[in-house]
Scaffold this active site. Structure first.
Site, mmCIF file in Angstrom:
data_model
loop_
_atom_site.group_PDB
_atom_site.id
_atom_site.type_symbol
_atom_site.label_atom_id
_atom_site.label_comp_id
_atom_site.label_asym_id
_atom_site.label_seq_id
_atom_site.Cartn_x
_atom_site.Cartn_y
_atom_site.Cartn_z
ATOM 1 N N LYS A 204 0.783 -1.252 0.000
ATOM 2 C CA LYS A 204 0.000 0.000 0.000
ATOM 3 C C LYS A 204 0.811 1.296 0.000
ATOM 4 C CE LYS A 204 -2.106 -1.273 3.726
ATOM 5 N NZ LYS A 204 -2.992 -1.522 4.881
ATOM 6 N N ASP A 240 -5.519 -5.060 10.903
ATOM 7 C CA ASP A 240 -6.827 -4.379 10.923
ATOM 8 C C ASP A 240 -8.005 -5.345 10.719
ATOM 9 O OD1 ASP A 240 -6.011 -4.748 8.301
ATOM 10 O OD2 ASP A 240 -6.487 -2.730 7.610
HETATM 11 C C1 BGC Z 1 -2.053 -5.508 4.033
HETATM 12 C C2 BGC Z 1 -2.904 -6.188 5.075
HETATM 13 C C3 BGC Z 1 -4.062 -5.289 5.465
HETATM 14 C C4 BGC Z 1 -4.807 -4.836 4.222
HETATM 15 C C5 BGC Z 1 -5.960 -3.908 4.551
HETATM 16 C C6 BGC Z 1 -2.897 -5.036 2.858
HETATM 17 O O1 BGC Z 1 -2.117 -4.310 1.965
HETATM 18 O O2 BGC Z 1 -1.056 -6.388 3.554
HETATM 19 O O3 BGC Z 1 -2.149 -6.499 6.217
HETATM 20 O O4 BGC Z 1 -4.903 -5.981 6.322
HETATM 21 O O5 BGC Z 1 -3.933 -4.188 3.348
HETATM 22 O O6 BGC Z 1 -5.540 -2.775 5.213
#
Ligand code: BGC
Length: 523
Positions: A204, A240
């Protein structure tokens, strides 16, 4: 849905035509013949009534995934889950199925004041949470994580986090009070206990140097120590998805799945302990279950989703910070959806199928079509395309027709529906695997929250995909990242205190594993 009338029918757009024609074209060895065929096609196209529409539909066709393909995706997802769960195959698995060391859901008797941290997107939140059984009071503050910190060093990131906590403590007059803290850290982590989480890889838009492979609790404690102006004790790290599940399970005992559809996507669920081969726990102690953080965003990283990926998905991936990774996430989540839409719109403009062939500088800028636009545009119903026109204005598109509005709305709706259906295949797979008669899925994230149809689309598709007789609900989870972290910290804190007393009473008998949590223990 007629477009602008001066469509340029070039080779690229002909390539979007029916697969049968492509086969004929490919069999033609001779270049002259191929060119001739192309000219005939162009001429023929122009006598097809409403052929511009047909061309638009052809550009969009790759986003229509067949029902049997969703079933295949579910099967592939299950294969990936099993590969991740088994000890001998986990090393090569893309979907890691991390044990969370959370073994059950809260029972509503949790009490006390806790600090919670929430890091997972562009914002970082610090929360002060007071738990009094079912009653939860929260006070929180949002701090921005600037782009240079998201892409800087780990030390800069954790120093920034520590500074935000310190500011929060001062503004809330908490002084040097040592509060137990729960940390919602929403990135893939291999946990070795509740309070030890090793980041495997950033996702992200984060890429801070020196954090992958490190325990984030240690990095946080070190940054706090460097400042020397506060006493904070991080007792638990959760994802989360776990927060969403916890927060919902606090009031709904059927809640057994946590789902995030926001900047990223991921899900967690309650797995039978005998299937959790990777966690170092004694089966005889406590519940025979554990929450598994699937990290399903990485589904497809081995190429298994290539049969449904489009040229636009590939483009988005290629230009991301983590090419080749988080393939499923990139087809679903908010960080990427706007960009997929933008790429399609650009293609339509280039073929004069949209905006009279005239885009705008902003429309041609990477990342400039935000996912929130998709929700806004799809919210227009019989209102003269109010939101859609507003978005065009923001993108400095001067000339547009009602027909353009309809086309853009159609593009948004196809791409968001595909995302909702893909997420449904994931949820369908989890529900079928758990095989419980009734399950509540706790859902959080801006995409689910603000998109006008995501919930309904998911309900409809998941219903088609789950085994007959299984009942499920999708329930919006409120502030799971804060409340969930506090709930987990609350029980970890109680266990730690109990262990101290226990230790005083009988040191030789100390059997409690503080790295693990049994939230049912008190009931
Ligand atoms: C992460 C997860 C997270 C999800 C939602 C993903 O990019 O790897 O750990 O739960 O995003 O936030």
């Amino acid at each position: 849905m007629a477009a602008c009338g001066k469509v340029e029918v070039n080779e690229d757009i002909l390539d979007t035509l029916s697969p049968e024609l492509q086969v004929i074209k490919k069999t033609m060895q001779d270049k002259q013949m191929r060119l001739g065929m192309q000219e005939i096609l162009k001429a023929l196209l122009k006598i097809v009534p409403d052929y511009e529409n047909m061309l638009v539909e052809n550009v969009l066709r790759p986003f229509i995934v067949k029902d049997e393909d969703y079933i295949r995706i579910m099967d592939l997802m299950l294969e990936n889950f099993n590969k991740g769960l088994h000890k001998e195959t986990n090393k090569d698995a893309r979907v890691k199925m991390f044990p969370t060391y959370v073994r059950a859901v809260p029972d509503g008797t949790e009490e006390g004041d806790y600090l919670a941290l929430d890091l997972g997107g562009t914002n970082f939140r610090v929360l002060l949470i007071s738990l009094r059984g079912q009653e939860v009071n929260m006070d929180s503050k949002i701090y921005l994580i600037p782009q240079n910190i998201m892409l800087g060093t780990g030390e800069q990131l954790f120093d920034h986090i520590a500074e935000c906590i310190s500011k929060f403590m001062v503004s809330h007059k908490l002084g040097r009070k040592k509060l137990p803290l729960g940390f919602t850290f929403s990135f893939p982590c291999r946990q070795e206990g509740l309070d030890k989480a090793i980041l495997t890889t950033w996702t992200k838009g984060f890429k801070c140097e020196g954090v992958e492979g490190e325990d984030i609790v240690r990095l946080l404690h070190e940054a706090i120590k460097r400042r020397g102006d506060m006493a904070v004790d991080c007792l638990a790290v959760i994802n989360d998805t776990v927060g969403a599940l916890m927060s919902c399970a606090h009031s709904d005992r059927q809640c057994a799945v946590g789902l995030i559809l926001g900047t990223g996507t991921n899900a967690c669920y309650i797995e039978r302990l005998e299937n959790v081969e990777l966690a170092n726990v004694k089966a005889e102690d406590g519940p025979r279950e554990m929450l598994i953080n699937t990290e399903w965003g990485a589904f497809g990283d081995d190429g298994c989703l290539d049969f449904v990926r489009t040229e636009y998905d590939r483009h988005v991936d290629k230009h991301s910070l983590n090419p080749g990774l988080q393939i499923y996430e990139k087809m679903i989540s908010g960080m990427y959806m706007g960009e997929i839409v933008r790429l399609v719109l650009v293609k339509l403009v280039k073929h004069s199928l949209l905006f009279g062939g005239q885009g705008s500088e902003l429309l041609f800028q990477r990342g400039r079509f935000y996912t929130k636009y998709v929700s806004e545009i799809e919210s227009d119903v019989d209102d003269g395309f109010k939101n859609t026109k507003q978005v065009f204005e923001e993108l400095e598109i001067d000339k547009s027709t009602e027909e353009d509005c309809r086309i853009v709305q159609h593009v948004c709706s196809l791409i968001s529906s595909r995302a909702a259906y893909l997420a449904s295949a994931g949820i369908g797979c989890i529900l079928n695997k758990m095989d419980r008669p009734e399950v509540t899925v706790a859902v959080d994230g801006s995409l689910y929250r603000f998109h006008p149809h995501f919930h309904d689309l998911m309900m409809e598709k998941t219903q088609q995909l789950v085994k007959p007789g299984l009942k499920f609900k999708l329930m919006l989870s409120h502030d799971g990242s804060g409340k969930g972290a506090a709930l987990v910290a609350a029980v970890a804190h109680r266990l730690r205190q109990e262990a101290h007393t226990f230790q005083k009473e009988d040191k030789s008998n100390l059997r409690r594993n503080l790295g693990e949590m049994n939230l049912y223990e008190q009931s």
